[in-house]
Design a protein around this motif. Structure first.
Motif, mmCIF file in Angstrom:
data_model
loop_
_atom_site.group_PDB
_atom_site.id
_atom_site.type_symbol
_atom_site.label_atom_id
_atom_site.label_comp_id
_atom_site.label_asym_id
_atom_site.label_seq_id
_atom_site.Cartn_x
_atom_site.Cartn_y
_atom_site.Cartn_z
ATOM 1 N N ARG A 546 0.740 -1.198 0.035
ATOM 2 C CA ARG A 546 0.055 -0.054 0.067
ATOM 3 C C ARG A 546 0.849 1.450 0.079
ATOM 4 N NH1 ARG A 546 -5.314 0.915 1.878
ATOM 5 N NH2 ARG A 546 -5.352 -1.383 3.033
ATOM 6 N N ALA A 547 0.484 2.439 -0.679
ATOM 7 C CA ALA A 547 1.224 3.427 -0.668
ATOM 8 C C ALA A 547 0.385 4.589 0.288
ATOM 9 C CB ALA A 547 1.260 4.014 -2.129
ATOM 10 N N THR A 548 1.120 5.194 1.105
ATOM 11 C CA THR A 548 0.493 6.121 2.175
ATOM 12 C C THR A 548 1.228 7.344 2.252
ATOM 13 O OG1 THR A 548 1.657 5.081 4.037
ATOM 14 C CG2 THR A 548 -0.510 4.218 3.363
ATOM 15 N N GLY A 549 0.661 8.353 2.781
ATOM 16 C CA GLY A 549 1.388 9.774 2.975
ATOM 17 C C GLY A 549 0.111 10.935 2.986
ATOM 18 N N HIS A 550 0.487 11.997 3.753
ATOM 19 C CA HIS A 550 -0.279 12.898 3.780
ATOM 20 C C HIS A 550 -1.703 12.629 3.887
ATOM 21 C CE1 HIS A 550 3.119 15.306 2.486
ATOM 22 N NE2 HIS A 550 3.335 14.583 1.358
ATOM 23 N N GLN A 551 -2.130 11.450 4.811
ATOM 24 C CA GLN A 551 -3.328 11.238 5.254
ATOM 25 C C GLN A 551 -4.015 10.637 4.167
ATOM 26 O OE1 GLN A 551 -5.195 14.763 7.158
ATOM 27 N NE2 GLN A 551 -4.299 14.214 9.148
ATOM 28 N N LEU A 552 -3.545 10.134 3.192
ATOM 29 C CA LEU A 552 -3.825 9.528 1.790
ATOM 30 C C LEU A 552 -3.526 8.272 1.856
ATOM 31 C CD1 LEU A 552 -4.259 12.141 -0.904
ATOM 32 C CD2 LEU A 552 -6.117 11.126 0.434
ATOM 33 N N SER A 553 -4.253 7.366 1.457
ATOM 34 C CA SER A 553 -3.759 5.705 1.259
ATOM 35 C C SER A 553 -4.378 5.226 0.003
ATOM 36 C CB SER A 553 -4.155 4.687 2.274
ATOM 37 O OG SER A 553 -3.537 5.128 3.648
ATOM 38 N N SER A 554 -3.536 4.409 -0.825
ATOM 39 C CA SER A 554 -4.111 3.791 -2.133
ATOM 40 C C SER A 554 -4.857 2.800 -1.628
ATOM 41 C CB SER A 554 -2.772 3.443 -2.927
ATOM 42 O OG SER A 554 -1.877 2.403 -2.328
ATOM 43 N N ASN A 555 -5.138 1.925 -2.451
ATOM 44 C CA ASN A 555 -5.857 0.661 -2.576
ATOM 45 C C ASN A 555 -4.428 -0.326 -2.083
ATOM 46 O OD1 ASN A 555 -4.949 1.166 -5.230
ATOM 47 N ND2 ASN A 555 -5.326 -0.952 -5.378
ATOM 48 N N GLU A 556 -5.018 -1.500 -1.454
ATOM 49 C CA GLU A 556 -4.173 -2.346 -0.894
ATOM 50 C C GLU A 556 -3.994 -3.521 -2.275
ATOM 51 O OE1 GLU A 556 -3.358 -4.196 3.144
ATOM 52 O OE2 GLU A 556 -4.653 -5.706 2.287
ATOM 53 N N ILE A 557 -2.945 -3.986 -2.391
ATOM 54 C CA ILE A 557 -2.551 -5.145 -3.122
ATOM 55 C C ILE A 557 -2.165 -6.364 -2.605
ATOM 56 C CG2 ILE A 557 -0.976 -6.076 -4.952
ATOM 57 C CD1 ILE A 557 -0.909 -3.352 -6.217
ATOM 58 N N ALA A 558 -2.756 -7.565 -2.605
ATOM 59 C CA ALA A 558 -2.479 -8.662 -2.155
ATOM 60 C C ALA A 558 -1.679 -9.623 -3.002
ATOM 61 C CB ALA A 558 -3.318 -9.405 -1.166
#
Length: 705
Positions: A546-558
């Protein structure tokens, strides 16, 4: 020869024109239901055939081709069970049609008619061509007193509302004077009459050029001009019946053929009819309904019809909605959603059959993927709790067929198509989404509202590799993913603000722990890195990104990494091994091995694994003539010896110390240890051979056996 060529050329041009008109009608066709299951077209003498529209098969009935003296019809079909399609004289009824009269203007002919009937011929009823339009009586003589005879050639026990595109007012033609009255002799018209009623056929003498011509005029009831008839366009017709007032009402050109939107200006009329004209057959309540049409000797047209709804097949309340699942609000044309919001196109169907046995057949849904929506899937649910999944679309079109129909017991269905609003750099309006639903006895087109998307950032992480990797024990796994703003690329500086977070089997890891990282090149936002073998346990490993930063997150890849446990196997087993030859001298001897005993074990399972090698004799030593050897093979060790027979004997036990280790067992033997051959003192000379079977097994714990 010039005449022959001229005639041939003229016919070729006419055929090309006719085909072009039909092709134009098909390509511009609105939406109509399939007609092959609940309507009859195989009528003796009829030229009618079913054609495919651009979206729905067999939804266009070509009542007549553009050829002389053609006649055709389409009738509602009465069958048992769930296929009832009858006009109920005791209930309110409504039918919707699309009519096409060709493109020949005043030269078109002859037109079509909406008909309700209880003829003895049922769904095979048909009258004459020309001015009869397949429903009215046929004039064969201009003698007085033949009204009853003419009426008997019409479709019996019927009503008819004609759409007459060609005026038949020429008194000099025997079968061409139905429109001779003042109200109908000047222009194409819409008019009502009872075809089997003799009082509608009037013998009318008229003074023409000083002499009297006599013929039969059709008494038209509520004759109105037919505007925009054979103009190369489709025209919508709605027919409505009220049994209490006995009013039959029509609305002509009440919808736009391109958009299906209701028009504010259209032609309409209401007139009272006699139910007993139809209710004189075996069924006093129900009747057949349909469309008839015809061409004449000099005036022809492609007369086509489509049916877009019919209450005789049951009433369906169908509505489209757009829901923002993220904000829990309904979306309208005035709504602005955020990039990444989960949106659901929701279609609700509620079915009310006119007969308890009727069923709405399973529908097929076709829908272009809504612009700006990352579709993730959907679901169809029924009021009896049954559900079915709609898979993520592969392409630009969503198409799915219901597994269930609707009935009195299972009367409701909900169709949902869900996805995420893709990001945009600045606010845009996404267009309304149009979905078509059609089945054997119903069709509809539903439009969900347009909406606005605010400009913004929607982090979308995409797996560029496989969802499942099969990894050999000693191999690394190469992972490749990409971070974007929806489907829009991100610049390197923005990507750096939203670093990739990794979790392997529930343990967090930094990207710097792995070889590789952010790739520079033509695809910004792409990561490629390797998971080393020593971090992967045997069996399945779960990697989450998952990519995160500045209180935003991407979708999660499994991603699933399945590590092989490795193999335990023979590296080499000699197919033929031998012992040294020896001259017999009356003494017991122990024969040594020759150099052809290469016996290797490969263990790829890692240092924590153990194995055991065993052997047994499956065939004793004998000569080719069957003479058994006086003696036997022995396993010699520092602690003594053990004879080899048909019982299993352990040769070696060993733990693996390294990955992919190969142990050559024969090299651990000295000259006087390992397998040797004992020969008795009274052995007889000869060449002897026998068979040994080697067995290799995993041993979980060498200490416990």
């Amino acid at each position: 020869m010039g005449i022959v060529v001229s005639v041939w050329s003229s016919r070729k041009v006419q055929a090309t024109s006719r085909n072009a008109d039909l092709a134009h009608a098909i390509v511009t066709a609105p939406t109509g239901m399939p007609l092959d299951q609940v309507f009859t077209t195989d009528i003796p003498g009829s030229s009618t055939k079913l054609l495919d529209s651009p979206t729905i098969p067999k939804s266009i009935a070509q009542i007549t081709p553009e050829e002389p003296n053609q006649i055709g019809a389409i009738w509602s079909r009465e069958t048992a069970g769930n296929q009832q399609n009858q006009f109920n004289l005791t209930q309110k009824m409504e039918m919707g049609f699309w009519l096409y009269f060709g493109n020949r203007g005043e030269a078109a002919g002859e037109g079509m008619a909406f008909v309700v009937q209880n003829s003895p011929q049922g769904d095979h009823a048909l009258a004459a061509s020309g001015q009869s339009l397949g429903v009215w009586g046929h004039v064969t003589s201009n003698n007085q007193g033949l009204s009853q005879q003419i009426a008997q050639t019409a479709i019996q026990n019927s009503w008819a509302l004609e759409f007459d595109t060609h005026v038949n007012g020429d008194i000099h033609e025997l079968a061409g004077y139905f429109d001779g009255a003042t109200a109908t002799r000047r222009t194409p018209h819409i008019a009502y009459a009872s075809p089997a009623d003799p009082s509608y056929y009037l013998w009318t003498p008229e003074l023409v050029n000083g002499s009297w011509d006599k013929n039969y005029v059709l008494r038209h009831y509520h004759a109105n001009p037919l505007r925009h008839g054979a103009d190369g366009s489709w025209h919508h017709l709605t027919m409505s019946w009220d049994p209490n007032s006995r009013y039959l009402t029509y609305y002509y050109d009440d919808r736009d053929p391109a958009t299906n939107a209701e028009r504010e200006i259209f032609d309409s009329d209401t007139f009272r009819v006699k139910p007993e004209d139809v209710a004189t057959g075996s069924d006093q309540e129900k009747a057949y309904w349909g469309i008839t049409g015809a061409t004449g000797p000099n005036n022809q047209a492609n007369n086509l019809v489509m049916i877009d709804h019919a209450s005789s097949l049951g009433k369906v309340a169908a509505n489209a909605y757009l829901d923002d699942e993220t904000t829990k609000q309904s979306v309208t044309a005035r709504t602005t959603v955020a990039a990444g919001d989960q949106l659901t196109y929701r279609y609700e169907f509620d079915y009310q059959p006119t007969d308890s046995e009727q069923e709405l057949q399973p529908l097929t849904m076709t829908m272009p993927v809504p612009e700006g929506l990352d579709v993730t899937g959907g679901q169809i649910s029924y009021s009896d709790q049954k559900t079915e999944k709609i898979a993520k679309s592969q392409g630009n079109q969503i198409q799915v067929k219901w597994s269930q129909g609707l009935s009195k017991q299972r009367h409701h269905a909900t169709v949902k198509v869900t996805g995420k609003a893709l990001p945009v750099t600045q606010s845009v309006t996404r267009p309304a989404a149009v979905a078509q639903f059609y089945g054997g006895n119903y069709q509809t087109t539903l439009t969900a509202p347009a909406y606005k998307v605010a400009g913004g950032l929607y982090l979308k992480l995409t797996n560029l590799g496989d969802d499942v990797y099969l990894v050999k024990r000693h191999e690394t796994a190469t992972i490749k993913v990409r971070l974007q703003n929806g489907n829009l690329p991100l610049d390197v500086a923005t990507v750096a603000q939203y670093p990739l977070q990794l979790s392997l089997n529930g343990q967090s890891h930094a990207l710097s722990e792995f070889a590789g990282g952010l790739v520079t090149g033509d695809a910004p936002g792409t990561y490629q890195f390797q998971i080393p073998a020593n971090l992967l346990r045997e069996g399945e490993n779960r990697l989450r990104l998952r990519a995160t930063g500045h209180q935003l997150s991407s979708n999660e890849i499994a991603i699933s990494l399945v590590r092989s446990p490795g193999t335990l196997s023979f590296e080499h087993v000699p197919q033929v091994a031998s012992f040294e030859a020896h001259v017999l001298d009356g003494r017991q001897r122990l024969l040594k091995r020759r150099d052809d005993w290469q016996l290797g074990i490969r263990d790829e399972r890692g240092p924590e694994k153990n194995w055991r090698l065993q052997v047994k004799m499956t065939d004793g030593f004998t000569t080719t003539k069957g003479q058994p050897l006086r003696g036997q093979p022995l396993l010699m060790t520092a602690n003594g010896h053990q004879p080899l027979d048909n019982n299993v004997t352990t040769v070696a036990e060993k733990p693996s110390r390294t990955q992919g280790e190969v142990v050559w067992v024969d090299r651990t033997w000295a000259a006087n240890t390992g397998i040797l051959l004992e020969v008795a003192a009274d052995a007889i000379a000869g060449d002897y051979s026998g068979s040994l079977q080697w067995l290799l097994e995993d041993v979980p714990d060498l200490n416990n056996g």
